[in-house]
Scaffold this motif. Sequence first.
Motif, mmCIF file in Angstrom:
data_model
loop_
_atom_site.group_PDB
_atom_site.id
_atom_site.type_symbol
_atom_site.label_atom_id
_atom_site.label_comp_id
_atom_site.label_asym_id
_atom_site.label_seq_id
_atom_site.Cartn_x
_atom_site.Cartn_y
_atom_site.Cartn_z
ATOM 1 N N ARG A 102 0.841 -1.204 0.000
ATOM 2 C CA ARG A 102 0.000 0.000 0.000
ATOM 3 C C ARG A 102 0.875 1.254 0.000
ATOM 4 O O ARG A 102 2.027 1.214 0.421
ATOM 5 N N ARG A 103 0.309 2.328 -0.464
ATOM 6 C CA ARG A 103 0.989 3.623 -0.396
ATOM 7 C C ARG A 103 0.794 4.202 1.004
ATOM 8 O O ARG A 103 -0.320 4.174 1.542
ATOM 9 N N THR A 104 1.868 4.699 1.573
ATOM 10 C CA THR A 104 1.823 5.267 2.925
ATOM 11 C C THR A 104 2.482 6.648 2.943
ATOM 12 O O THR A 104 3.009 7.108 1.912
ATOM 13 N N ASP A 105 2.471 7.273 4.122
ATOM 14 C CA ASP A 105 3.090 8.597 4.302
ATOM 15 C C ASP A 105 2.558 9.593 3.283
ATOM 16 O O ASP A 105 3.303 10.223 2.529
ATOM 17 N N THR A 137 3.560 9.140 -0.386
ATOM 18 C CA THR A 137 4.925 9.456 -0.822
ATOM 19 C C THR A 137 5.832 8.223 -0.807
ATOM 20 O O THR A 137 6.912 8.246 -1.401
ATOM 21 N N ASN A 138 5.405 7.168 -0.127
ATOM 22 C CA ASN A 138 6.192 5.937 -0.051
ATOM 23 C C ASN A 138 5.296 4.726 -0.274
ATOM 24 O O ASN A 138 4.057 4.822 -0.250
ATOM 25 N N ILE A 139 5.929 3.573 -0.469
ATOM 26 C CA ILE A 139 5.218 2.296 -0.627
ATOM 27 C C ILE A 139 5.696 1.352 0.478
ATOM 28 O O ILE A 139 6.898 1.187 0.678
ATOM 29 N N ASP A 153 1.996 0.472 -14.319
ATOM 30 C CA ASP A 153 2.834 -0.507 -15.018
ATOM 31 C C ASP A 153 4.317 -0.172 -14.929
ATOM 32 O O ASP A 153 5.164 -1.067 -15.033
ATOM 33 N N THR A 154 4.640 1.100 -14.761
ATOM 34 C CA THR A 154 6.053 1.496 -14.682
ATOM 35 C C THR A 154 6.633 1.328 -13.280
ATOM 36 O O THR A 154 7.840 1.504 -13.084
ATOM 37 N N GLU A 155 5.795 1.010 -12.311
ATOM 38 C CA GLU A 155 6.249 0.927 -10.927
ATOM 39 C C GLU A 155 6.564 -0.495 -10.474
ATOM 40 O O GLU A 155 7.171 -0.687 -9.425
ATOM 41 N N TYR A 156 6.159 -1.468 -11.240
ATOM 42 C CA TYR A 156 6.425 -2.856 -10.854
ATOM 43 C C TYR A 156 6.439 -3.743 -12.096
ATOM 44 O O TYR A 156 5.982 -3.360 -13.181
ATOM 45 N N LEU A 164 9.684 -4.224 -7.626
ATOM 46 C CA LEU A 164 8.933 -3.034 -7.246
ATOM 47 C C LEU A 164 9.885 -1.853 -7.140
ATOM 48 O O LEU A 164 10.897 -1.912 -6.433
ATOM 49 N N ALA A 165 9.584 -0.784 -7.878
ATOM 50 C CA ALA A 165 10.461 0.393 -7.864
ATOM 51 C C ALA A 165 9.730 1.659 -7.445
ATOM 52 O O ALA A 165 10.314 2.548 -6.828
ATOM 53 N N GLY A 166 8.469 1.772 -7.748
ATOM 54 C CA GLY A 166 7.754 2.991 -7.415
ATOM 55 C C GLY A 166 8.080 4.117 -8.376
ATOM 56 O O GLY A 166 8.954 4.011 -9.243
ATOM 57 N N SER A 167 7.380 5.213 -8.213
ATOM 58 C CA SER A 167 7.610 6.373 -9.075
ATOM 59 C C SER A 167 8.790 7.186 -8.556
ATOM 60 O O SER A 167 9.370 6.900 -7.515
ATOM 61 N N SER A 168 9.146 8.211 -9.315
ATOM 62 C CA SER A 168 10.255 9.081 -8.928
ATOM 63 C C SER A 168 9.966 9.736 -7.576
ATOM 64 O O SER A 168 8.895 10.307 -7.349
ATOM 65 N N GLY A 169 10.916 9.622 -6.660
ATOM 66 C CA GLY A 169 10.759 10.209 -5.334
ATOM 67 C C GLY A 169 10.117 9.298 -4.318
ATOM 68 O O GLY A 169 10.093 9.625 -3.128
#
Length: 296
Positions: free
Chosen positions: A176-179, A182-184, A255-258, A271-276
Amino acid sequence: MGVKDFLSSEQAISAAVSAVLLFGIVVSVITLVYVQYIPEWKTSAEQSHMDDVFYDMSGMKNELDILSGYARTDPYISLSVSVPIKMGGASLPIFSPEKSSGRLTVNEDNFGINIVGTTPGIDYNSDSLLLNLGTVSYKSDNNYFVNQKYAYEGGSLILAQNSYSLMRLGPQMDIRRTDNSTNITVEFNVIDLNGPRKAISSNSIEEVNFRTNGSDSLYWDGVMFTDMTMTIQTLYPSSWKSYFETLAADAGLGDTEYSVSSNDTAVVFFLAGSSGEDIKINVTKTFFDARLNLLS
């Protein structure tokens, strides 16, 4: 009446013909039942038994999920549970009393996990902590309905049929997205089954006993990762691949995040996530001692 009169009597002929016709009707009815109806009834009965097996195996998973929660809360507590598995069924009284059967195994299949978390300075590796995690499986020996296999591994329950597999119940895992998005965060409680490798074939009721034996974790709390690679060593890669895709979609990942890839023996979830975006990894492991038919 003389013998000659009896042989020429129409009543005797009528009785003989009636007996032959009645016998033929009985044979025809019995043949029809065994050829047309018995296979249908047995197929339906064996399918119903497979539903019973799913109920037993899902109950086993539920018990282990609950006990693992207690074990993580108090690692020194010792709890146990015995789970009965209905191995055979589908008997039809009078017509076909024989039962189907099944094969129940503990720690026969290979299953393990490797996790690598990447930071700008160092890569973290789970190494041997999540390897050789142990399994419980049931495989049917049906006479009419298609054979199925239920496999419990890492906290998940998988149904395998011929060359196909489907994760019926997922492990204790969440992404899940948290913070404030801003984070995963990746959370995973893995079930580790320790005990001797054993198998039994039966058409009655067998039992698997589990006892909690503490817990462990990767101790990566507070570490922020740029990406994560999770490799699952399994006999059922297609089911895990579908599970990761569903989990990522539910988390709202693009699709670009994993990415998810697989071969015949493994699934790789990247799993990479988006920029930042950084990734938090919280993985725990609950130990269970598993025994098949503890009292025998």
